[in-house]
Enzyme design. Structure first.
Site, PDB file in Angstrom:
ATOM      1  N   LYS A  98       5.085  -1.919   8.134  1.00 45.21           N
ATOM      2  CA  LYS A  98       6.126  -1.102   7.522  1.00 45.21           C
ATOM      3  C   LYS A  98       7.465  -1.835   7.597  1.00 45.21           C
ATOM      4  CE  LYS A  98       8.195   3.526   8.063  1.00 45.21           C
ATOM      5  NZ  LYS A  98       8.098   4.774   8.861  1.00 45.21           N
ATOM      6  N   ILE A 135       0.809  -1.227   0.000  1.00 50.02           N
ATOM      7  CA  ILE A 135       0.000   0.000   0.000  1.00 50.02           C
ATOM      8  C   ILE A 135       0.836   1.267   0.000  1.00 50.02           C
ATOM      9  CG2 ILE A 135      -2.014  -1.058   1.089  1.00 50.02           C
ATOM     10  CD1 ILE A 135      -1.072   0.045   3.767  1.00 50.02           C
ATOM     11  N   GLY A 136       2.146   1.142   0.052  1.00 46.92           N
ATOM     12  CA  GLY A 136       2.982   2.328   0.041  1.00 46.92           C
ATOM     13  C   GLY A 136       4.455   1.983  -0.043  1.00 46.92           C
ATOM     14  N   GLU A 137       5.234   2.982  -0.463  1.00 42.76           N
ATOM     15  CA  GLU A 137       6.677   2.785  -0.550  1.00 42.76           C
ATOM     16  C   GLU A 137       7.361   4.120  -0.357  1.00 42.76           C
ATOM     17  OE1 GLU A 137       9.997   0.515  -3.325  1.00 42.76           O
ATOM     18  OE2 GLU A 137       7.953   0.813  -4.057  1.00 42.76           O
ATOM     19  N   GLY A 138       8.391   4.149   0.475  1.00 46.02           N
ATOM     20  CA  GLY A 138       9.123   5.373   0.729  1.00 46.02           C
ATOM     21  C   GLY A 138      10.605   5.095   0.806  1.00 46.02           C
ATOM     22  N   GLY A 139      11.354   6.099   1.235  1.00 40.12           N
ATOM     23  CA  GLY A 139      12.797   5.981   1.280  1.00 40.12           C
ATOM     24  C   GLY A 139      13.305   4.932   2.244  1.00 40.12           C
ATOM     25  N   PHE A 140      12.489   4.549   3.232  1.00 39.81           N
ATOM     26  CA  PHE A 140      12.945   3.581   4.222  1.00 39.81           C
ATOM     27  C   PHE A 140      12.375   2.188   4.009  1.00 39.81           C
ATOM     28  CE2 PHE A 140      13.681   7.626   6.309  1.00 39.81           C
ATOM     29  CZ  PHE A 140      14.971   7.450   6.755  1.00 39.81           C
ATOM     30  N   GLY A 141      11.642   1.991   2.935  1.00 42.23           N
ATOM     31  CA  GLY A 141      11.117   0.660   2.669  1.00 42.23           C
ATOM     32  C   GLY A 141       9.685   0.675   2.189  1.00 42.23           C
ATOM     33  N   ASP A 154       8.014  16.596  10.907  1.00 38.37           N
ATOM     34  CA  ASP A 154       7.652  16.260   9.524  1.00 38.37           C
ATOM     35  C   ASP A 154       6.139  16.267   9.333  1.00 38.37           C
ATOM     36  OD1 ASP A 154       8.416  15.760   6.923  1.00 38.37           O
ATOM     37  OD2 ASP A 154       8.588  13.596   7.176  1.00 38.37           O
TER      38      ASP A 154
END
Length: 391
Positions: free
Chosen positions: A75, A53-59, A173
């Site tokens: 996560k 359901i999501g992806e970012g810089g940390f995984g 943030d």
């Protein structure tokens, strides 16, 4: 809460030692469930791409069903991320012992071998960045009543972090992609990987600059000294985004309209704030309340941080308990000034980061201070700060 500063400063010799140190640190946290990697593999159907359901810089983040029947957002931190352990420990440290209607709930974590996984409650309606500001197809109708509920909810969650939790917490943030929505569209502040704890005898913490261009308070970026006022600035930008229905930066618009905060100030001076209200509302909104929200956003983003109201005061302003008509609003710290004077664009080299992820972090690398624009251009900016000293 457990202090992890001793772990961050050590240069460990092996993965085994790192795991042992991490296990020791986690053993002092009482309010968290430790999951096995096998449990989470089963919950996500072996981390199936269909559950991603999501992806970012940390995984990556996966939707999964735990053995107790609860749906969870799982996560998984990338093993390639140099900052993964720091972010992992910070998130656990910050939110393991706090609970509030407008904060995400951490169920637990997994620390088996090289695996670093956080398990949160699953929120059905993704993030504000994906839904309200995403520009794509979204079946959620953000009525004026819903928007006021979201604004007030985020303000209450932030006031809780700033003023009720001991020690106080600076999120660092606050942005649309870190505001998640449950099935009732109740907002939840997420992603505490950059958070800082404020000891009782301090009002600010010196740290490397990290955050997201457009939400970043200029004084924090210049001096590297973060206070609660930096969060308040970020909230002010977010508040204006919610009412206007547009991202804080959009290079596709005419030059004079590209920076939302600058545009808001221009319209405020011309007494034309209503022209900034989201047209998707089709005129179905409280005009007086909308103007008040815009003014509160400007109060929160004033260039002089000492003039910004506390978050508990902001809550009262939003709910109408405090009248703002007699408040003097001074010029905000404008993103255009910040970009012109203090930021060097590296957009040609940058890899665009999607705002569609609902559990991503705002900064991929604290040491390099990589800051991401939330606008449609999605350019990565590198901030050159005179302040380089770490905590």
């Amino acid at each position: 809460m457990t202090c992890f500063s001793c772990l961050f400063g050590r240069n460990l010799d092996s993965a085994t030692q790192r795991t042992a140190e991490l296990d020791d640190e986690l053993s002092g946290i009482l309010n968290i469930t430790l999951y096995t990697h096998r449990e989470l593999r089963i919950a996500t159907k072996d981390f199936s791409p269909t559950n991603k359901i999501g992806e970012g810089g940390f995984g990556s983040v996966y939707k999964g069903k735990l053995k107790n029947g609860h749906m969870a957002a799982i996560k998984v931190l990338s093993t390639e991320s140099r900052q993964g352990v720091r972010e992992f420990l910070t998130e656990i440290q910050v939110i393991s012992e706090i609970e509030h209607e407008n904060l995400v709930k951490l169920y637990g974590c997994c620390v088996e071998g090289n695996h670093r996984i956080l398990v949160y409650n699953y929120l059905e309606n993704n993030s504000l960045a994906k839904t309200l500001l995403g520009g794509g197809h979204c079946n959620i109708h953000f009525s004026w009543r819903t928007r006021t509920k979201i604004c007030i909810g985020v303000a209450r969650g932030l006031a809780y972090l700033h003023e009720e939790v001991r020690p106080h917490i600076i999120h660092r943030d606050i942005k649309a992609s870190n505001i998640l929505l449950d099935k009732d569209l109740t907002p939840k502040i997420s992603d505490f990987g950059l958070a800082k704890l404020i000891p009782p005898n301090m009002t600010q913490v010196s740290t490397r600059v990290a955050g997201t261009i457009g939400y970043l308070a200029p004084e924090y970026a210049v001096r590297g000294q973060v206070t609660r006022r930096a969060d308040i600035y970020s909230f002010g930008v977010l508040l204006i985004e919610i009412v206007s229905g547009r991202c804080n930066t959009n290079s596709r618009l005419p030059v004079e309209e590209q920076y939302l905060l600058e545009r808001t100030w221009q319209l405020y001076e011309r007494r034309e704030l209503l022209g900034l209200v989201d047209t998707a509302l089709n005129g179905n909104f409280d005009a007086q309340q909308a103007c008040r929200f815009f003014k509160i956003g400007l109060l929160c983003t004033q260039e002089d941080q000492k003039l910004r109201p506390s978050m508990s005061t902001v809550v009262k302003m939003l709910t109408g308990e405090i009248d703002i008509d007699d408040k003097i609003i001074t010029k905000p710290g404008l993103i255009s000034d910040f970009l012109d004077l203090k930021v060097r664009s590296t957009a040609p080299k940058a890899k665009a980061e999607s705002i569609s992820t609902s559990y991503n972090s705002g900064s991929d690398n604290l040491d390099n201070t990589s800051l991401t624009s939330a606008g449609s251009s999605q350019a990565t900016m590198t901030f050159t700060s005179p302040f380089t000293r770490s905590m």
